[in-house]
Design an enzyme around this catalytic site. Structure first.
Site, short mmCIF file in Angstrom:
data_model
loop_
_atom_site.label_atom_id
_atom_site.label_comp_id
_atom_site.label_asym_id
_atom_site.label_seq_id
_atom_site.Cartn_x
_atom_site.Cartn_y
_atom_site.Cartn_z
N PHE A 213 0.80 -1.22 0.00
CA PHE A 213 0.23 0.02 -0.21
C PHE A 213 0.94 1.22 0.02
O PHE A 213 1.72 1.37 0.93
CB PHE A 213 -0.94 -0.04 1.08
CG PHE A 213 -1.87 1.41 1.14
CD1 PHE A 213 -3.29 1.35 0.89
CD2 PHE A 213 -1.33 2.44 1.59
CE1 PHE A 213 -3.98 2.22 0.81
CE2 PHE A 213 -2.17 3.58 1.68
CZ PHE A 213 -3.61 3.44 1.19
N ASP A 321 9.21 2.92 1.70
CA ASP A 321 7.96 3.60 2.29
C ASP A 321 7.95 3.28 3.56
O ASP A 321 7.37 2.45 3.88
CB ASP A 321 7.04 3.00 1.40
CG ASP A 321 5.63 3.64 2.01
OD1 ASP A 321 5.44 4.23 2.78
OD2 ASP A 321 4.52 3.61 1.10
N LYS A 354 2.28 10.21 8.51
CA LYS A 354 1.70 9.49 9.73
C LYS A 354 2.41 10.00 11.04
O LYS A 354 2.15 11.13 11.50
CB LYS A 354 1.73 7.84 9.66
CG LYS A 354 0.51 7.58 8.56
CD LYS A 354 0.48 6.05 8.80
CE LYS A 354 -0.52 5.49 7.43
NZ LYS A 354 -2.05 5.30 8.21
N THR A 378 2.89 24.61 -4.34
CA THR A 378 2.49 25.74 -3.49
C THR A 378 3.29 25.79 -2.24
O THR A 378 4.00 26.43 -1.77
CB THR A 378 1.15 26.09 -3.76
OG1 THR A 378 0.68 26.47 -4.81
CG2 THR A 378 0.75 27.56 -2.80
#
Lengths: 500, 500
Positions: A213, A321, A354, A378
């Protein structure tokens, strides 16, 4: 209580570990916690929670609501809901609360002028960074850089951290093919990219792993392979997925089979890397150290080390990740530290979000794009989350919470082993895993419906616990989770298993 | 001063508008502003700013830095940089500061317990929303819902707001093809989507417009058509782009040509919609009311209305990207309000971010996915940005800042017209546009290098102004920008044009 479970299995070194956690003053950080869970409504959520969800549902989908908390009253490891139920929270907002609710030291930070001004004067960081930006990062996020990675691109969430790593990988891969940073883009590249066509928009891919994921945006979702409901109806890039080992537990009883399974997966992985070269070369490989949403799936340190080396051999960048695994809960600050990668073998990118509250990508200077504005937007992150991360990192170090969590996890694993080998768990629980990974423990229940019943009954018994995969229960407590909480968690698990 | 420019053109109703802005107490919100710009270093950035950038560059790309501000000292419409230079900021962090720096009312909000607790107890909003969530939105973001859209999905940034609208569109489009929300996914769909293959990952597209900008993530970047440097080397979906009218200015001198140009674009747009049905049907059309990054490109209200109706005719959802244009600066709260869409013709989705600080998608209940967890992620927005948006919306209404900005913009347009029709601008400035769009004025300079010189010289003269497109200067002042600031801006523009 925990003690019952432990006494029934005198060989396990639980007591030592639990005593050891007393040396770490984790609870100093959350001094006003409730003494324990307390559920006052028949069902959880109760009437107030249900009414609050209904009200929200007039403008926002509420079907995914679990409970509606009163965050003002919640404290430390305890979530208090709209009905006044007090729940021990070992899910921590899908693993995104590091220290607890209303941690006094963090509330103090939030009340400083520095924080208030950073919150209300949000800059476009890429063009107008605050004068304190280097200091905030050098005393915060840059004190925990994974080994070998001294560059940092800040983002707003895990999905965009991963997609930023993808973009860096594609740019660096094409740059290498092109012959270096100084080689100009061709007119054909510049024209064709505006039409989303090759060669400017290249046919390159990111390889991920089945059950992995990596987020829900269009690039990250193309790499995500957790559940069909996450992906169906959404256009995706034609990127490959390699198999991830399906290990058998307990590990020490399946050494040979597991070795063979990892070997099979590595071979298939390398085959994909080679075959993709003809059609859609793999510019980057992305992997979680523990496949979390996909069911808390683990593999050996050697397996991950091989993944990294094989990626290098085939010129693919390697992205770790750590959005869910990072920030100490697996017993090391970054979960991939355990792999034992040697100097020169480090990942090319490590992404986080997280529990760090801030999000971003650690990388090497060689993957900085050759021209400005190529990885740009931005906000490029949020200074207040960098300030929050700095404070949390300071507290984690001061209270040695990574060691604390390693010790707590080790004792907790022993307690669960004991409970799960007893008759109450028989035929209901299997594949306890994550020993040695701090408090990132997980187990499977005999069926998806049994898992769901278990999670629901735990809630009514005062524990907010989460699932993942099809029939897995995963623990994701905070770093201030300790002996007291572990006792409650284990005894309640035992009670609920008995009732199931 | 402004007065000079105005006096030279007595027909223009500038004075009335300027006097009118006095009725709006916009400056009450920023009571401690510096009296005007003040530049104390020879170059901007000065030595302190350059040193700060160099320090940041050890870990983060600094090539895009413009200045390094001291946000603690900045105030209202004035940015103060590391060297103590005081700059009137009409770029506002790429159009993302609504009211000004260190607005007392916002700093007060930041110091409340409510804000501090919301900042430090960040929830997974989709599963554990705060008990106040409905109240926070119903008294804030939901008080400014675009007509016809009463549903809201909160996100963290504009790119993810747009991608969320894409995902909703794809799901709703496939659901319609499938025969309704109750029709189950087939096994083939569920299996194939896990492999990123059709039919589960469908060959559908999002149509965008040439020069449009919708973000930098993989889905939003596939719809972005601003500049090649934003897109080169990044894999993209094979999605179509329609032409956007290249209008000629002044509008009243090119009525026929501009009508023909818009007609040509509409025909080409409809042709793409029709032809795509065979290959990769367009599930959604996305458009900005003013193409901002692409060079502040405008079209008539009727053009936009036709875009919407033609999308409907060909079963494509219609997404209005108000990330940059939203929140009052164009003289209406949402820029698309001007189009005059009738009941039943409203957009399907309106996305926002930037000046709102919160981000998200307004939509209709019919585009809520048929199953939970289809549009879901860990944070799904950030409560503190919802609180900040609520406070800003309250202040915008209290001080009538939308009307104020409409009036300021109208007077400013007149002043610029006057300056640009004088000899100082001759051969240097063209295509002044945005009259009637509040302070969202823009003009082209004779060349990209002249534009860059202009922007650089404006900075040395105390104005932080921004560019877009290849040779455009765009104004993006805050909603508290008023008469005093306008005078400084116009007179400095005149001075710099004289020097160029």
């Amino acid at each position: 209580m925990l003690s019952r479970a432990i006494r029934s299995s005198p060989k396990l070194p639980v007591t030592r570990s639990i005593v050891r956690t007393r040396h770490f003053s984790s609870l100093d950080l959350v001094p006003n916690e409730p003494a324990g869970p307390s559920v006052i409504t028949d069902k959880v959520p109760g009437p107030e929670g249900i009414a609050a969800s209904k009200e929200i549902d007039t403008f926002q989908d509420s079907r995914t609501h679990v409970i509606v908390p009163n965050y003002e009253e919640s404290n430390g490891n305890y979530l208090i809901d709209a009905d006044g139920n007090v729940l021990l929270d070992v899910f921590a907002q899908i693993s995104s609360i590091a220290l607890g609710y209303n941690v006094p030291a963090l509330l103090e930070l939030a009340k400083t002028d520095e924080f208030a001004k950073a919150a209300m004067n949000r800059p476009a960081l890429g063009s107008f960074p605050p004068v304190q930006w280097a200091e905030w990062l050098k005393t915060g996020l840059l004190t925990v850089t994974p080994k070998g990675l001294d560059q940092l691109i800040t983002t707003l969430c895990g999905s965009s951290a991963n997609e930023t790593a993808f973009k860096c990988s594609f740019m660096a891969y094409r740059q290498r093919e092109r012959g270096g940073p100084e080689v100009a883009f061709t007119k054909e590249e510049m024209d064709s990219c505006m039409l989303n066509q090759t060669p400017g928009a290249p046919q390159l891919s990111v390889l991920s792993f089945k059950s992995g994921f990596h987020g829900r945006l269009f690039g990250s979702l193309s790499a995500t392979r957790s559940k069909a409901i996450h992906k169906v109806d959404i256009p995706a890039f034609d990127w490959p997925a390699a198999p991830f080992p399906e290990l058998k537990y307990p590990l020490d009883e399946h050494v040979k089979e597991n070795e063979a399974e990892e070997k099979r997966c590595l071979e298939e992985y390398e085959k994909i890397l080679v075959e993709s070269k003809i059609t859609r070369p793999v510019a980057a490989v992305i992997i979680e150290p523990i496949l979390s949403e996909g069911g808390d799936r683990h593999a050996s340190n050697d397996f991950f080390r091989q993944l990294r080396l094989i990626a290098k051999k085939h010129d693919a960048y390697f992205i770790v990740d750590e959005v869910q695994t990072g920030v100490g809960a697996t017993g090391t600050f970054w979960a991939h530290e355990k792999w034992g990668l040697k100097q020169g073998e480090e990942p090319d990118f490590v992404t986080f979000s997280k529990k760090m509250q801030a999000a971003g990508v650690y990388h090497k200077k060689e993957t900085r794009p050759n021209a400005p504005y190529r990885n740009y937007n931005t906000w490029m992150g949020d200074p207040i989350r960098a300030l929050q991360a700095r404070e949390m990192i300071k507290l984690i170090k001061q209270h040695d919470l990574v060691s604390h969590t390693a010790a707590t996890g080790s004792s907790l694993a022993s307690s669960f082993k004991s409970v799960f080998s007893s008759s109450v768990a028989s035929g209901k629980v299997m594949n306890l895993r994550g020993e040695g990974d701090g408090t990132y423990l997980a187990w499977d229940m005999a069926s998806p419906s049994l898992r769901d019943s278990f999670v629901g009954k735990m809630r009514v018994n005062g524990i907010q616990i989460g699932g993942c995969g099809d029939q897995t229960v995963r623990l994701r407590p905070m770093l201030t989770f300790g002996e007291k909480h572990a006792e409650i968690l284990v005894s309640t698990t035992e009670k609920v298993l008995r009732e199931l």
